[in-house]
Design a protein around this motif. Structure first.
Motif, PDB file in Angstrom:
ATOM      1  N   UNK A   1       1.032  -1.199   0.351  1.00 39.66           N
ATOM      2  CA  UNK A   1       0.467  -0.305   0.054  1.00 39.66           C
ATOM      3  C   UNK A   1       1.033   1.233   0.076  1.00 39.66           C
ATOM      4  N   UNK A   2       0.551   2.495  -0.225  1.00 43.03           N
ATOM      5  CA  UNK A   2       1.163   3.112  -0.699  1.00 43.03           C
ATOM      6  C   UNK A   2       0.512   4.657  -0.460  1.00 43.03           C
ATOM      7  N   UNK A   3       0.880   5.871  -0.120  1.00 41.89           N
ATOM      8  CA  UNK A   3      -0.054   6.614   0.671  1.00 41.89           C
ATOM      9  C   UNK A   3       1.299   8.008  -0.483  1.00 41.89           C
ATOM     10  N   UNK A   4       0.352   8.654  -1.231  1.00 46.43           N
ATOM     11  CA  UNK A   4       1.094  10.128  -2.061  1.00 46.43           C
ATOM     12  C   UNK A   4       0.035  11.349  -1.293  1.00 46.43           C
ATOM     13  N   UNK A   5       1.816  12.011  -0.916  1.00 49.08           N
ATOM     14  CA  UNK A   5       1.170  13.310  -0.668  1.00 49.08           C
ATOM     15  C   UNK A   5       1.297  14.225  -1.176  1.00 49.08           C
ATOM     16  N   UNK A   6       0.607  15.410  -1.072  1.00 47.19           N
ATOM     17  CA  UNK A   6       1.048  16.973  -1.546  1.00 47.19           C
ATOM     18  C   UNK A   6       2.340  17.819  -1.363  1.00 47.19           C
ATOM     19  N   UNK A   7       2.969  18.286  -1.753  1.00 49.60           N
ATOM     20  CA  UNK A   7       3.622  19.315  -0.593  1.00 49.60           C
ATOM     21  C   UNK A   7       3.105  20.801  -1.363  1.00 49.60           C
ATOM     22  N   UNK A   8       1.570  21.546  -0.879  1.00 49.85           N
ATOM     23  CA  UNK A   8       1.554  22.902  -1.790  1.00 49.85           C
ATOM     24  C   UNK A   8       2.771  23.748  -1.931  1.00 49.85           C
ATOM     25  N   UNK A   9       3.979  23.701  -0.961  1.00 46.97           N
ATOM     26  CA  UNK A   9       4.481  24.718  -0.702  1.00 46.97           C
ATOM     27  C   UNK A   9       5.532  24.673  -1.323  1.00 46.97           C
ATOM     28  N   UNK A  10       6.502  25.799  -2.023  1.00 46.64           N
ATOM     29  CA  UNK A  10       7.209  26.033  -3.117  1.00 46.64           C
ATOM     30  C   UNK A  10       9.099  26.136  -1.766  1.00 46.64           C
ATOM     31  N   UNK A  11       8.440  25.657  -0.829  1.00 49.37           N
ATOM     32  CA  UNK A  11       9.529  24.941  -0.414  1.00 49.37           C
ATOM     33  C   UNK A  11       9.728  23.813  -0.313  1.00 49.37           C
ATOM     34  N   UNK A  12      10.884  23.381  -0.395  1.00 51.78           N
ATOM     35  CA  UNK A  12      10.936  21.689  -0.818  1.00 51.78           C
ATOM     36  C   UNK A  12      11.269  21.164   0.197  1.00 51.78           C
TER      37      UNK A  12
END
Length: 206
Positions: free
Chosen positions: A1-12
């Motif tokens: 199983x895998x969870x995909x996360x979205x980092x909505x910031x310009x700062x990596x």
């Protein structure tokens, strides 16, 4: 199983990343893999409702939307993270998610989702509420925690000092893993997905 996360910031590697990383590392201890997808600092188009979506996703391919959609089709769960600037999610994460869900909302149905809002001080609860709307319209079970899914800090190091915030992130991971395992167990025992009606779309109420 895998969870995909979205980092909505310009700062990596900023506060939003720090919150997501805490979730991800806890997921790993529970046997669930994860990936953090960074929006980055490039331009992100708004959805213009052109209706020219395809199997690949959005017609416009000059940012990361379709790459994210391809990964989403293979993912089992999601976490969307946003920085808070003016008591609201960042404009770029909303533009990104509008196009993702407008073109490929069915890829998210019945997959659990959690949202995370990160701020120096205020505006996290309103931002948390906005991101949860994507789950509600897409038949996604919402993963909760032990308080609002918020972390406070002006940078990644400060975010780590928010002990309750980090605790909330770890509990998101535990609840996400539990729900993913419940869904998997249901599939193995013949529990089918519910049927969905889509025949009626009322454009106005008389």
């Amino acid at each position: 199983m895998k969870v995909l996360m979205l980092n909505g910031s310009c700062d990596k590697n900023g506060t939003t990343f720090t919150a997501l990383k805490e979730i991800g590392e806890t997921l790993k201890t529970l046997g669930v893999d994860y990936e953090i997808f960074n929006i980055g600092g490039g331009a992100v188009r708004d959805c213009i409702g052109c209706g020219q979506c395809s199997e690949k996703g959005c017609k416009f391919e000059d940012d990361g939307v379709n790459e994210f959609i391809a990964k989403a089709k293979e993912a089992d769960g999601f976490v969307f993270g946003t920085p808070v600037y003016y008591a609201h999610p960042s404009g770029r994460v909303l533009s990104f998610l509008d196009r993702v869900f407008y073109s490929s909302g069915k890829s998210f149905a019945f997959k659990p989702g959690a949202s995370v809002a990160v701020a120096r001080r205020g505006g996290t609860v309103a931002s948390f509420d906005v991101l949860n709307k994507y789950f509600g319209i897409s038949q996604m079970p919402v993963v909760s925690s032990t308080y609002w899914n918020n972390v406070h800090g002006n940078n990644g190091d400060e975010a780590k000092l928010d002990e309750e915030g980090m605790q909330i992130m770890r509990n998101i991971a535990r609840n996400m893993a539990w729900l993913l395992n419940c869904i998997e167990a249901g599939k193995k025992n013949g529990v089918s997905l519910p049927e969905t009606e889509r025949n009626y779309k009322t454009n106005y109420i008389r």
